[in-house]
Scaffold this motif. Structure first.
Motif, PDB file in Angstrom:
ATOM      1  N   LYS A  77       0.849  -1.187   0.000  1.00  0.00           N
ATOM      2  CA  LYS A  77       0.000   0.000   0.000  1.00  0.00           C
ATOM      3  C   LYS A  77       0.888   1.241   0.000  1.00  0.00           C
ATOM      4  CE  LYS A  77      -4.222  -1.696   1.911  1.00  0.00           C
ATOM      5  NZ  LYS A  77      -5.235  -1.259   0.990  1.00  0.00           N
ATOM      6  N   LYS A  80      -0.086   4.612   4.662  1.00  0.00           N
ATOM      7  CA  LYS A  80      -0.388   3.853   5.875  1.00  0.00           C
ATOM      8  C   LYS A  80      -1.834   4.093   6.284  1.00  0.00           C
ATOM      9  CE  LYS A  80       4.263   4.263   7.693  1.00  0.00           C
ATOM     10  NZ  LYS A  80       5.072   4.774   8.804  1.00  0.00           N
ATOM     11  N   LYS A  81      -2.371   3.159   7.054  1.00  0.00           N
ATOM     12  CA  LYS A  81      -3.760   3.271   7.508  1.00  0.00           C
ATOM     13  C   LYS A  81      -3.964   4.510   8.384  1.00  0.00           C
ATOM     14  CE  LYS A  81      -7.429   0.553   9.676  1.00  0.00           C
ATOM     15  NZ  LYS A  81      -8.114   1.719  10.124  1.00  0.00           N
ATOM     16  N   VAL A  84      -4.323   7.585   6.157  1.00  0.00           N
ATOM     17  CA  VAL A  84      -5.619   7.640   5.484  1.00  0.00           C
ATOM     18  C   VAL A  84      -6.723   8.001   6.476  1.00  0.00           C
ATOM     19  CG1 VAL A  84      -7.308   6.283   4.196  1.00  0.00           C
ATOM     20  CG2 VAL A  84      -4.885   6.039   3.698  1.00  0.00           C
ATOM     21  N   ASP A  85      -6.660   7.470   7.686  1.00  0.00           N
ATOM     22  CA  ASP A  85      -7.659   7.815   8.706  1.00  0.00           C
ATOM     23  C   ASP A  85      -7.608   9.298   9.061  1.00  0.00           C
ATOM     24  OD1 ASP A  85      -8.521   5.222   8.742  1.00  0.00           O
ATOM     25  OD2 ASP A  85      -7.377   4.663  10.538  1.00  0.00           O
ATOM     26  N   ARG A 100      -6.822   5.247   0.029  1.00  0.00           N
ATOM     27  CA  ARG A 100      -6.939   3.961   0.718  1.00  0.00           C
ATOM     28  C   ARG A 100      -6.629   2.798  -0.227  1.00  0.00           C
ATOM     29  NH1 ARG A 100      -8.851   2.508   5.360  1.00  0.00           N
ATOM     30  NH2 ARG A 100      -9.931   4.450   5.772  1.00  0.00           N
TER      31      ARG A 100
END
Length: 144
Positions: A77, A80-81, A84-85, A100
């Motif tokens: 990806k 990173k998560k 994106v959050d 995402r």
């Protein structure tokens, strides 16, 4: 012709210890797989694949057909998560969907295990012949 069960075990046994080596002929290409350290200071051993005697980085491009046969494809990806959050809190979810789902792909000449290497070679090649370590039948022919 695929590898027999005996040849399959020989390849895995040869690549299961440090500095192990296997030579194969796959669809007309000479493939050498060696177990070696991946870095100067690293104590991690991985299987390095040489096609036709070289480690050619042009074959590791995503559009190359020969690279797809012998090198594994790594997908990661882009964001990173947590990133994106944080973007979703400041923007709309619809606008952050592209962040995402963003991934990049690359080819890597390293395999972490011998069984992963053998599975990849058997999936992507039709004609596979084991050269080294030699099979019992080939050893009998050389004695005569």
């Amino acid at each position: 012709m695929k590898l027999s069960v005996d040849q399959h075990k020989k390849v895995i046994n040869a690549l299961s210890h440090p500095w192990g080596r296997v030579e194969l002929t796959c669809d007309g290409h000479a493939v050498v797989a060696c177990v070696g350290r991946t870095g100067k200071r690293s104590m991690r051993f991985e299987i390095v694949v040489y096609v036709d005697g070289t480690l050619d980085f042009k074959r590791m491009e995503m559009g190359d057909e020969i690279g797809g046969k012998f090198y594994r494809t790594v997908t990661r990806k882009v964001h990173k998560k947590a990133t994106v959050d944080a973007l979703e809190k400041s923007f709309w979810k619809r606008r952050t969907k592209q962040y995402r789902d963003a991934v990049y792909k690359r080819r890597c000449p390293f395999f972490s295990t011998a069984s992963a290497f053998v599975r990849h070679i058997e999936q992507h090649n039709d004609q596979i012949q084991l050269i080294y370590p030699a099979t019992e039948v080939a050893a009998d022919v050389q004695k005569d």
